[in-house]
Design a protein around this motif. Structure first.
Motif, mmCIF file in Angstrom:
data_model
loop_
_atom_site.group_PDB
_atom_site.id
_atom_site.type_symbol
_atom_site.label_atom_id
_atom_site.label_comp_id
_atom_site.label_asym_id
_atom_site.label_seq_id
_atom_site.Cartn_x
_atom_site.Cartn_y
_atom_site.Cartn_z
ATOM 1 N N GLN A 229 -26.110 -27.109 -2.230
ATOM 2 C CA GLN A 229 -25.112 -27.946 -1.572
ATOM 3 C C GLN A 229 -24.860 -27.526 -0.119
ATOM 4 O O GLN A 229 -24.208 -28.247 0.626
ATOM 5 C CB GLN A 229 -23.795 -27.898 -2.358
ATOM 6 C CG GLN A 229 -23.892 -28.524 -3.746
ATOM 7 C CD GLN A 229 -22.615 -28.365 -4.554
ATOM 8 O OE1 GLN A 229 -21.605 -27.861 -4.056
ATOM 9 N NE2 GLN A 229 -22.653 -28.793 -5.800
ATOM 10 N N GLY A 230 -25.343 -26.337 0.244
ATOM 11 C CA GLY A 230 -25.220 -25.902 1.637
ATOM 12 C C GLY A 230 -24.387 -24.655 1.864
ATOM 13 O O GLY A 230 -24.264 -24.182 2.996
ATOM 14 N N MET A 231 -23.811 -24.095 0.806
ATOM 15 C CA MET A 231 -23.003 -22.889 0.966
ATOM 16 C C MET A 231 -23.910 -21.681 1.172
ATOM 17 O O MET A 231 -24.969 -21.566 0.545
ATOM 18 C CB MET A 231 -22.118 -22.690 -0.274
ATOM 19 C CG MET A 231 -20.989 -21.691 -0.084
ATOM 20 S SD MET A 231 -19.864 -21.624 -1.531
ATOM 21 C CE MET A 231 -18.991 -23.186 -1.395
ATOM 22 N N LYS A 232 -23.505 -20.767 2.058
ATOM 23 C CA LYS A 232 -24.288 -19.563 2.335
ATOM 24 C C LYS A 232 -23.615 -18.346 1.698
ATOM 25 O O LYS A 232 -22.387 -18.242 1.697
ATOM 26 C CB LYS A 232 -24.434 -19.360 3.844
ATOM 27 C CG LYS A 232 -25.224 -20.473 4.524
ATOM 28 C CD LYS A 232 -25.369 -20.210 6.018
ATOM 29 C CE LYS A 232 -26.177 -21.331 6.693
ATOM 30 N NZ LYS A 232 -26.323 -21.086 8.151
ATOM 31 N N PHE A 233 -24.447 -17.438 1.191
ATOM 32 C CA PHE A 233 -23.915 -16.268 0.492
ATOM 33 C C PHE A 233 -24.446 -14.979 1.097
ATOM 34 O O PHE A 233 -25.629 -14.867 1.422
ATOM 35 C CB PHE A 233 -24.287 -16.325 -0.988
ATOM 36 C CG PHE A 233 -23.617 -17.439 -1.739
ATOM 37 C CD1 PHE A 233 -22.330 -17.300 -2.209
ATOM 38 C CD2 PHE A 233 -24.272 -18.643 -1.954
ATOM 39 C CE1 PHE A 233 -21.698 -18.327 -2.887
ATOM 40 C CE2 PHE A 233 -23.662 -19.678 -2.628
ATOM 41 C CZ PHE A 233 -22.368 -19.522 -3.088
ATOM 42 N N TYR A 234 -23.537 -14.015 1.210
ATOM 43 C CA TYR A 234 -23.878 -12.669 1.644
ATOM 44 C C TYR A 234 -23.344 -11.712 0.574
ATOM 45 O O TYR A 234 -22.253 -11.145 0.714
ATOM 46 C CB TYR A 234 -23.278 -12.365 3.013
ATOM 47 C CG TYR A 234 -23.760 -13.302 4.101
ATOM 48 C CD1 TYR A 234 -24.874 -12.989 4.872
ATOM 49 C CD2 TYR A 234 -23.104 -14.509 4.350
ATOM 50 C CE1 TYR A 234 -25.329 -13.861 5.863
ATOM 51 C CE2 TYR A 234 -23.554 -15.384 5.337
ATOM 52 C CZ TYR A 234 -24.660 -15.053 6.086
ATOM 53 O OH TYR A 234 -25.107 -15.919 7.059
ATOM 54 N N THR A 235 -24.094 -11.574 -0.511
ATOM 55 C CA THR A 235 -23.682 -10.668 -1.581
ATOM 56 C C THR A 235 -24.104 -9.244 -1.233
ATOM 57 O O THR A 235 -24.934 -9.020 -0.345
ATOM 58 C CB THR A 235 -24.300 -11.089 -2.928
ATOM 59 O OG1 THR A 235 -25.720 -11.223 -2.781
ATOM 60 C CG2 THR A 235 -23.735 -12.427 -3.384
ATOM 61 N N SER A 236 -23.527 -8.285 -1.949
ATOM 62 C CA SER A 236 -23.765 -6.853 -1.681
ATOM 63 C C SER A 236 -23.458 -6.516 -0.224
ATOM 64 O O SER A 236 -24.140 -5.702 0.400
ATOM 65 C CB SER A 236 -25.213 -6.467 -2.028
ATOM 66 O OG SER A 236 -25.486 -6.677 -3.395
ATOM 67 N N HIS A 237 -22.420 -7.142 0.306
ATOM 68 C CA HIS A 237 -21.987 -6.882 1.675
ATOM 69 C C HIS A 237 -20.524 -6.421 1.674
ATOM 70 O O HIS A 237 -19.668 -7.086 1.098
ATOM 71 C CB HIS A 237 -22.120 -8.127 2.556
ATOM 72 C CG HIS A 237 -23.490 -8.308 3.114
ATOM 73 N ND1 HIS A 237 -24.555 -8.735 2.358
ATOM 74 C CD2 HIS A 237 -23.979 -8.106 4.377
ATOM 75 C CE1 HIS A 237 -25.641 -8.815 3.117
ATOM 76 N NE2 HIS A 237 -25.321 -8.438 4.344
ATOM 77 N N LYS A 238 -20.290 -5.306 2.314
ATOM 78 C CA LYS A 238 -18.941 -4.758 2.432
ATOM 79 C C LYS A 238 -18.346 -5.157 3.780
ATOM 80 O O LYS A 238 -18.908 -4.851 4.832
ATOM 81 C CB LYS A 238 -18.980 -3.229 2.315
ATOM 82 C CG LYS A 238 -17.619 -2.572 2.383
ATOM 83 C CD LYS A 238 -17.750 -1.061 2.228
ATOM 84 C CE LYS A 238 -16.383 -0.389 2.261
ATOM 85 N NZ LYS A 238 -16.495 1.084 2.097
ATOM 86 N N VAL A 239 -17.224 -5.843 3.730
ATOM 87 C CA VAL A 239 -16.550 -6.243 4.963
ATOM 88 C C VAL A 239 -15.986 -4.999 5.655
ATOM 89 O O VAL A 239 -15.285 -4.200 5.037
ATOM 90 C CB VAL A 239 -15.432 -7.263 4.679
ATOM 91 C CG1 VAL A 239 -14.625 -7.546 5.941
ATOM 92 C CG2 VAL A 239 -16.023 -8.557 4.122
ATOM 93 N N LYS A 240 -16.301 -4.856 6.917
ATOM 94 C CA LYS A 240 -15.837 -3.699 7.684
ATOM 95 C C LYS A 240 -14.666 -4.038 8.594
ATOM 96 O O LYS A 240 -13.790 -3.200 8.839
ATOM 97 C CB LYS A 240 -16.996 -3.143 8.532
ATOM 98 C CG LYS A 240 -18.236 -2.784 7.728
ATOM 99 C CD LYS A 240 -17.999 -1.649 6.754
ATOM 100 C CE LYS A 240 -17.824 -0.334 7.453
ATOM 101 N NZ LYS A 240 -17.710 0.799 6.493
ATOM 102 N N SER A 241 -14.625 -5.280 9.095
ATOM 103 C CA SER A 241 -13.509 -5.678 9.950
ATOM 104 C C SER A 241 -13.409 -7.197 10.002
ATOM 105 O O SER A 241 -14.408 -7.905 9.853
ATOM 106 C CB SER A 241 -13.669 -5.114 11.369
ATOM 107 O OG SER A 241 -14.769 -5.714 12.021
ATOM 108 N N VAL A 242 -12.186 -7.666 10.194
ATOM 109 C CA VAL A 242 -11.904 -9.086 10.379
ATOM 110 C C VAL A 242 -10.895 -9.169 11.521
ATOM 111 O O VAL A 242 -9.814 -8.584 11.445
ATOM 112 C CB VAL A 242 -11.304 -9.722 9.104
ATOM 113 C CG1 VAL A 242 -11.024 -11.203 9.342
ATOM 114 C CG2 VAL A 242 -12.217 -9.534 7.916
ATOM 115 N N GLU A 243 -11.261 -9.878 12.571
ATOM 116 C CA GLU A 243 -10.367 -9.900 13.727
ATOM 117 C C GLU A 243 -10.433 -11.246 14.442
ATOM 118 O O GLU A 243 -11.388 -12.010 14.297
ATOM 119 C CB GLU A 243 -10.744 -8.767 14.694
ATOM 120 C CG GLU A 243 -12.208 -8.783 15.067
ATOM 121 C CD GLU A 243 -12.701 -7.441 15.608
ATOM 122 O OE1 GLU A 243 -13.651 -7.480 16.403
ATOM 123 O OE2 GLU A 243 -12.164 -6.392 15.225
#
Length: 468
Positions: A229-243
């Motif tokens: 359907q068009g959704m993108k996935f980044y599994t096994s990824h640890k978020v380090k920052s959100v700004e």
């Protein structure tokens, strides 16, 4: 000072159901709610509004993607009136919360608006928004204060661009790029809403698959369908920052190899779970214990350390599900009344309301393997059903896991059209200890999606599905 047999703190699905059952059993009952509307998270900013948006966006998706093939021609460009979509969502919410107020009146339940705080085990102070307060006396109290969205320690939720599910339900625009942090139920549902409406949606998940609490087969199939359907996935990824970055947001994440990715979007939806909500409860004054995880500690009867105080729903251990809370509300009310109710937590179904829907009850294959249980498995794909072909809903399957020796059904896992409703058949069968053969010999109407359950049971019984 007003006195009640039972005071329920919190008016979500667990709280209001508990109050109604208490009233039915003859108890003089009151319910305490801090907000002006009843219904808690579920009715106001959770289950109900999210399903309203899922349905609206589904209609739009069908109109733009499937109507032509169905022989439905629409003149002119099909457009999203997002303001109306949000307004309709709010109308649905308003109808539901008004309905809860009607039920309180019908059952003669006193509604006390304000924050409920224990003074001791039998007295609760109700503090209103204007600072005024009153104290009520309760022979029994049921804590049903629910949960709030969780975050990560380094993320600052600004409710504008870095948001939770609450804000995602009332955006003023369709995002150009929505970054969803967390591949669980809430993030995927809201992600699909905006994906259908034209947003680019990227999901960042710490674990190696989405919906990690469900059977791995369901996760694999849902990933495949959502990618299509068009959704993108980044599994096994640890978020380090959100700004914040200019008019948007920037998310940095790291994979298992230490490689870093940077995602730029206009909104970041933080959907990493929910936490029990006990703020302002002053539980210690009543002798109620709070665990290290912030949950109210209860025994098998959902009774706290204070014998006259019980707790239910998201604020205690277990899955954070509205229907679990409802069952616990009835359980506690009947326990107080001296009855002997029972809840089988293994038979509380889980549902993801994406399309295709995902639903499950009982044990997963991973759990059975870990426990060393010998089992057999039978699956049937929706694409082999006449009903699915007729509606063009051919994604997904039903899988039944049964004991290798006794044939008793141990788990049923499904992804496909209307599985949120089909799972009730699975719960019913397992409640009565059905075998796979029992289900396979039940007549299922034709043509229906439910035939997939029968066919999966035939496959699990002795590998003899009819239509594949």
């Amino acid at each position: 000072m007003s006195s009640f047999d039972v005071v329920v703190i919190g008016s979500g699905p667990g709280g209001y159901v508990a109050a109604i059952r208490c009233a039915q059993l003859g108890f003089n009952t009151a319910i305490v709610e801090k907000y002006p509307t009843l219904g808690g998270t579920c009715l106001n900013v959770g289950c109900i509004p999210s399903k309203a948006l899922l349905d609206s966006s589904h209609h739009y998706h069908d109109a733009t993607s499937h109507f032509k093939e169905h022989g439905i021609d629409i003149a002119g460009e099909i457009k999203v009136n997002f303001e109306q979509m949000i307004a309709r969502k709010q109308g649905v919410v308003d109808q539901n919360v008004t309905g809860i107020k009607y039920l309180m009146d019908k059952n003669k339940i006193t509604v006390l608006e304000g924050i409920g705080s224990f003074e001791d085990a039998t007295h609760i102070k109700i503090t209103k928004a204007d600072g005024a307060s009153e104290t009520v006396e309760a022979k029994y109290t049921i804590i049903a204060t629910g949960s709030k969205p969780s975050s990560l320690p380094f993320i600052k939720i600004d409710k504008e661009k870095i948001i939770t599910s609450t804000e995602a339900l009332k955006l003023k625009e369709v995002p150009k790029h929505l970054i969803v942090i967390g591949g669980g139920v809430i993030g995927l549902e809201l992600g699909q809403v905006y994906l259908r409406l034209g947003a680019q949606v990227s999901v960042v998940e710490y674990l190696d698959r989405i919906i990690p609490g469900m059977d791995a087969g369901l996760s694999k199939e849902l990933t495949k369908v959502l990618k299509k359907q068009g959704m993108k996935f980044y599994t096994s990824h640890k978020v380090k920052s959100v700004e914040r970055s200019g008019k948007g947001v920037q998310v940095h994440a790291e994979n298992a190899k230490g490689e870093t990715i940077t995602l730029d979007g206009d909104y970041a939806l933080v959907s990493v779970g929910r936490r029990p909500y006990t703020d302002g409860l002053n539980a210690e004054a009543a002798g109620v214990k709070i665990t290290e995880r912030g949950q109210v500690e209860v025994n098998d009867h959902l009774q706290t350390a204070a014998s006259n105080i019980y707790a239910i729903g998201d604020v205690i251990k277990g899955a954070m599900l509205a229907h679990k809370a409802e069952e616990e509300g009835v359980f506690v009310a009947e326990t107080i009344a001296g009855q002997k109710p029972h809840i089988d937590y293994n038979l509380i179904p889980g549902v993801v309301y994406t399309w295709p829907e995902v639903a499950a009850v009982g044990k997963t294959e991973e759990q059975l393997k870990e426990a060393g249980v010998e089992y057999k498995s039978g699956s049937f794909p929706f694409k082999a059903l006449g009903r699915s072909r007729a509606s063009m809903d051919t994604d997904g399957f039903v899988k039944i896991l049964a004991d290798a020796k006794t044939d008793e059904v141990l788990g049923i896992h499904m992804i496909g059209a209307r599985t949120a409703d089909l799972i009730a058949e699975a719960v019913t069968a397992m409640e009565f200890k059905a075998s796979a053969e029992d289900i396979s010999r039940m007549s299922h109407a034709h043509p229906t999606y439910a035939e997939a359950v029968k066919e999966a049971a035939l496959a699990a019984t002795d590998n003899r599905p009819i239509h594949i």
